[in-house]
Every structure is written in C-alpha cells, then in structure tokens.
Design a protein around this motif. Structure first.
Motif, short mmCIF file in Angstrom:
data_model
loop_
_atom_site.label_atom_id
_atom_site.label_comp_id
_atom_site.label_asym_id
_atom_site.label_seq_id
_atom_site.Cartn_x
_atom_site.Cartn_y
_atom_site.Cartn_z
N GLN A 77 -7.76 14.24 36.97
CA GLN A 77 -7.38 12.98 36.36
C GLN A 77 -6.83 13.19 34.96
O GLN A 77 -5.81 12.59 34.57
CB GLN A 77 -8.59 12.04 36.29
CG GLN A 77 -8.28 10.70 35.64
CD GLN A 77 -9.52 9.85 35.44
OE1 GLN A 77 -10.63 10.32 35.66
NE2 GLN A 77 -9.34 8.62 35.01
N VAL A 78 -7.48 14.06 34.19
CA VAL A 78 -7.01 14.35 32.83
C VAL A 78 -5.62 14.99 32.88
O VAL A 78 -4.74 14.68 32.07
CB VAL A 78 -8.02 15.26 32.10
CG1 VAL A 78 -7.44 15.73 30.78
CG2 VAL A 78 -9.32 14.51 31.87
N THR A 79 -5.41 15.90 33.83
CA THR A 79 -4.10 16.56 33.96
C THR A 79 -3.01 15.55 34.27
O THR A 79 -1.90 15.62 33.70
CB THR A 79 -4.16 17.62 35.05
OG1 THR A 79 -5.16 18.59 34.72
CG2 THR A 79 -2.82 18.33 35.20
N ILE A 80 -3.29 14.60 35.16
CA ILE A 80 -2.30 13.58 35.50
C ILE A 80 -1.96 12.73 34.28
O ILE A 80 -0.78 12.44 34.00
CB ILE A 80 -2.83 12.69 36.64
CG1 ILE A 80 -2.94 13.51 37.94
CG2 ILE A 80 -1.93 11.48 36.86
CD1 ILE A 80 -3.59 12.75 39.08
N LEU A 116 -5.87 7.40 26.66
CA LEU A 116 -6.25 8.48 27.55
C LEU A 116 -7.74 8.40 27.86
O LEU A 116 -8.53 7.94 27.03
CB LEU A 116 -5.96 9.84 26.91
CG LEU A 116 -4.49 10.25 26.81
CD1 LEU A 116 -4.38 11.59 26.13
CD2 LEU A 116 -3.84 10.30 28.19
N PRO A 117 -8.16 8.87 29.04
CA PRO A 117 -9.59 8.90 29.35
C PRO A 117 -10.31 9.94 28.51
O PRO A 117 -9.68 10.85 27.95
CB PRO A 117 -9.63 9.25 30.83
CG PRO A 117 -8.36 10.02 31.06
CD PRO A 117 -7.35 9.39 30.15
N VAL A 118 -11.61 9.82 28.40
CA VAL A 118 -12.40 10.78 27.65
C VAL A 118 -12.26 12.16 28.26
O VAL A 118 -12.31 12.32 29.49
CB VAL A 118 -13.89 10.37 27.63
CG1 VAL A 118 -14.72 11.41 26.91
CG2 VAL A 118 -14.04 9.00 26.97
N GLY A 119 -12.12 13.18 27.41
CA GLY A 119 -12.03 14.55 27.91
C GLY A 119 -10.64 15.12 27.80
O GLY A 119 -10.45 16.27 28.08
#
Length: 204
Positions: free
Chosen positions: A58-61, A201-204
C-alpha cells in the motif's frame, strides 16, 4: 537511506542516536517485524508476514502515485506541487529543558511553530515561523498555503494555475478539517487555480 538521515550524518555525525529511537517509526511495521523476529508460531509468522507485505504494498502504491505528481510538476508549468509539513508547539517549546520540573508553568513558555514548504522544481524551499500560536492551529497551515500560492503567482506574473496539489502529511486536527477545506474552495472561487487537490499519505 533517507535524505534527512544522510544530511544528519554529514552535519551531526558526532551525535549518536540509539537504534531504538531513530527518528519516527510506523507502528504496524514495528509490530510485524517484532513478530517475525521473536515468534515461532507458524500462524503468527504467517499473519505478520502478510500484514507487513500488504502494508508495504500500500505504501509503495501511494509513493508511486506521489512520485508521478512530482514528475508532472517538473514538466507542466501550470501545475504546482508542494509538500507542507510542520512541527507543533510541543516540539518547539523554548526554553527547552532536559528534564521537566513539575513546577514549570508551560503556559508561560515561548511557543513557536515551524512550517516548511518543499517545492519539487527549481524554486527554493521556504520555512515559516509562527510565534505565540495555539497548538494544532489550522491558521498556520492556511497561512502557509496562501503565501505559497502568492509566491507562485508572483513568479508567474499573475497568471492563474491549472492545478495546485498540496501534500499535507501532518496532524489530522491541523489539516483535515472544515477550515482547510473551505480555504481550498475559496482559492478556486477566487480564480487562483481551476483545481485544488489535497493529498495525505498513510502512516509508514
């Protein structure tokens, strides 16, 4: 290695940071890595591995989505992309004590708020300093956004933008509220840009 960590190493290499306190961490990543290192139950290992891989995917996307916007801002002169981030008053209290005494009246301390704007283009980045402000005050974010737009319009000699993309990765109270949303609507109504976009952006 992140840019911040590289600069820290070049300028403050003599300051050692314990491995368990190295900058900020993602809670989900810490939990998954802990299970992978410490657990021997196959079910727990499978759960931790799946949770970590799903989170990293998810972070990569999201990062790929953000990088495409950055590259677009470098090619399209009518598209402004900027990242706005700040430090709340609890991190910039002056004077800053090594250990807090229980008798210190925090209401009498000098409260400051730092907000940085990073442009992914040729123009230099900006840092704004707000004094005597409320913690998590939306006016700091809105003021920074407004000054950023005015700076870009001056550079373009008053020509409106096709799109403005604000990347706001800060506290929810400060950025994700009706005041910031209404201000973005006002920017469109006043003709500064045809489209205003907020991104988190999401956490992480």
């Amino acid at each position: 290695m992140t840019t911040f960590l590289r600069v820290w190493g070049e300028s403050f290499g003599h300051v050692k940071i314990p491995a368990n306190k190295r900058f900020s961490k993602c809670t989900l990543c810490i939990m998954a890595n802990y299970l992978l290192d410490e657990c021997y139950n196959p079910a727990d290992l499978a759960y931790a591995r799946a949770a970590r891989d799903d989170h990293l995917n998810q972070v990569t996307i999201e990062r790929r989505f953000l990088n495409e916007a950055i590259l677009r801002s470098m090619r399209d002169p009518d598209f402004l992309f900027c990242e706005i981030d700040g430090m709340d008053s609890s991190k910039t209290l002056l004077p800053h004590f090594r250990q807090w005494d229980k008798d210190v009246n925090k209401d009498k301390l000098l409260q400051m708020h730092l907000t940085c704007v990073k442009y992914n283009g040729l123009q230099p980045d900006d840092v704004y300093l707000f004094t005597n402000c409320f913690p998590h005050d939306s006016s700091n974010t809105i003021t920074t956004m407004y000054l950023t737009v005015l700076k870009e319009l001056r550079r373009r000699q008053g020509q409106p933008l096709k799109e403005i993309w604000f990347q706001l990765d800060n506290t929810a109270r400060e950025n994700k509220n009706r005041f910031v949303m209404c201000f973005c609507h006002w920017l469109g109504d006043m003709g500064f840009a045809r489209q205003i976009r907020l991104s988190f952006l999401p956490v992480g």
